[in-house]
Motif scaffolding. Structure first.
Motif, mmCIF file in Angstrom:
data_model
loop_
_atom_site.group_PDB
_atom_site.id
_atom_site.type_symbol
_atom_site.label_atom_id
_atom_site.label_comp_id
_atom_site.label_asym_id
_atom_site.label_seq_id
_atom_site.Cartn_x
_atom_site.Cartn_y
_atom_site.Cartn_z
ATOM 1 N N ARG A 31 0.817 -1.221 0.000
ATOM 2 C CA ARG A 31 0.000 0.000 0.000
ATOM 3 C C ARG A 31 0.848 1.268 0.000
ATOM 4 O O ARG A 31 0.313 2.361 0.002
ATOM 5 C CB ARG A 31 -0.943 0.023 1.204
ATOM 6 C CG ARG A 31 -1.899 -1.173 1.285
ATOM 7 C CD ARG A 31 -3.140 -1.071 0.402
ATOM 8 N NE ARG A 31 -2.938 -1.080 -1.024
ATOM 9 C CZ ARG A 31 -2.809 -2.163 -1.796
ATOM 10 N NH1 ARG A 31 -2.826 -3.353 -1.273
ATOM 11 N NH2 ARG A 31 -2.644 -2.042 -3.099
ATOM 12 N N ASP A 33 2.584 2.488 2.471
ATOM 13 C CA ASP A 33 2.143 3.140 3.702
ATOM 14 C C ASP A 33 3.326 3.278 4.664
ATOM 15 O O ASP A 33 3.697 2.329 5.360
ATOM 16 C CB ASP A 33 1.020 2.319 4.329
ATOM 17 C CG ASP A 33 0.380 2.983 5.526
ATOM 18 O OD1 ASP A 33 1.079 3.706 6.274
ATOM 19 O OD2 ASP A 33 -0.829 2.764 5.730
ATOM 20 N N PRO A 166 -3.764 5.500 1.270
ATOM 21 C CA PRO A 166 -4.975 5.474 2.097
ATOM 22 C C PRO A 166 -6.276 5.507 1.318
ATOM 23 O O PRO A 166 -7.338 5.340 1.901
ATOM 24 C CB PRO A 166 -4.828 6.711 2.987
ATOM 25 C CG PRO A 166 -3.871 7.597 2.286
ATOM 26 C CD PRO A 166 -2.972 6.698 1.489
ATOM 27 N N TYR A 171 -8.482 0.570 3.967
ATOM 28 C CA TYR A 171 -8.355 1.538 5.056
ATOM 29 C C TYR A 171 -9.697 1.877 5.657
ATOM 30 O O TYR A 171 -9.847 1.998 6.874
ATOM 31 C CB TYR A 171 -7.623 2.801 4.574
ATOM 32 C CG TYR A 171 -6.152 2.568 4.364
ATOM 33 C CD1 TYR A 171 -5.248 2.858 5.370
ATOM 34 C CD2 TYR A 171 -5.667 2.051 3.170
ATOM 35 C CE1 TYR A 171 -3.883 2.634 5.190
ATOM 36 C CE2 TYR A 171 -4.314 1.823 2.982
ATOM 37 C CZ TYR A 171 -3.428 2.123 3.999
ATOM 38 O OH TYR A 171 -2.101 1.888 3.818
ATOM 39 N N GLY A 175 -10.771 1.007 9.376
ATOM 40 C CA GLY A 175 -11.198 2.183 10.136
ATOM 41 C C GLY A 175 -12.505 1.955 10.877
ATOM 42 O O GLY A 175 -12.725 2.502 11.962
#
Length: 179
Positions: A31, A33, A166, A171, A175
């Motif tokens: 990702r 990230d 994101p 995500y 979340g």
């Protein structure tokens, strides 16, 4: 060497935490990230491999900011985990299969790598994270053409494509569960 069943029972939570950290590492790479990769490594971690050797922050830069320029998408799968725990240190060997989709206009093809991670994990403050990572390439195949964002399988149109960063749907999913 075979590990006794009683040892596996006593170490199950540690083994699960180590495997979870490894999976978060592959998700962080796929990702792009940086924050997730920081969570997978201790701040004093060292990484060794043919494409990168250095510290955590250098690896994160290489894997995220620089990595977005190399490949449109990546997917790493890990398996065959062997974990041996000795107090607050653990050794892990995991086989990985990584698919790297080049942008269609990149001028180079897609890349598939089979290899292994040889990692040392450290337990600090009730968390297992990577302290040393060695990335070994056992084999690879580079395809001369890039299929990265070509039409979907069997002539379909892909509407639920993953994203690096994101904006990826995962995500939002995590979340919802506070993760």
């Amino acid at each position: 060497m075979i590990t006794k069943l009683s040892t596996f029972r006593a170490q199950q939570a540690d083994r699960d935490a180590i495997a979870d950290c490894l999976h978060l590492y592959t998700r962080g790479v796929d990702r792009c990230d940086a924050d997730l990769l920081r969570c997978a490594f201790w701040e004093d971690a060292q990484i060794r491999g043919d494409l990168f050797a250095g510290d955590r922050e250098g690896f994160i830069q290489y894997s995220t900011v620089d990595g977005k320029g190399f490949f449109e998408q990546m997917m790493h799968m890990v398996g065959n985990l062997i974990i041996r725990i000795d107090g607050e240190r653990a050794a892990l060997e995991a086989c990985f299969y990584g698919y790297h989709a080049a942008p269609l206009d990149a001028g180079y093809g897609d890349l598939v790598i089979g290899g292994r991670y040889l990692d040392v994990f450290a337990l600090r403050d009730d968390e297992w994270r990577i302290l040393e990572k060695t990335i070994m390439f056992d084999w690879h195949r580079q395809y001369p053409d890039a299929v990265g964002s070509a039409s979907g399988p069997m002539g379909s149109t892909v509407k639920l494509r993953g994203e690096r960063g994101p904006g990826d749907r995962s995500y939002a999913l995590f979340g919802r569960f506070g993760a």
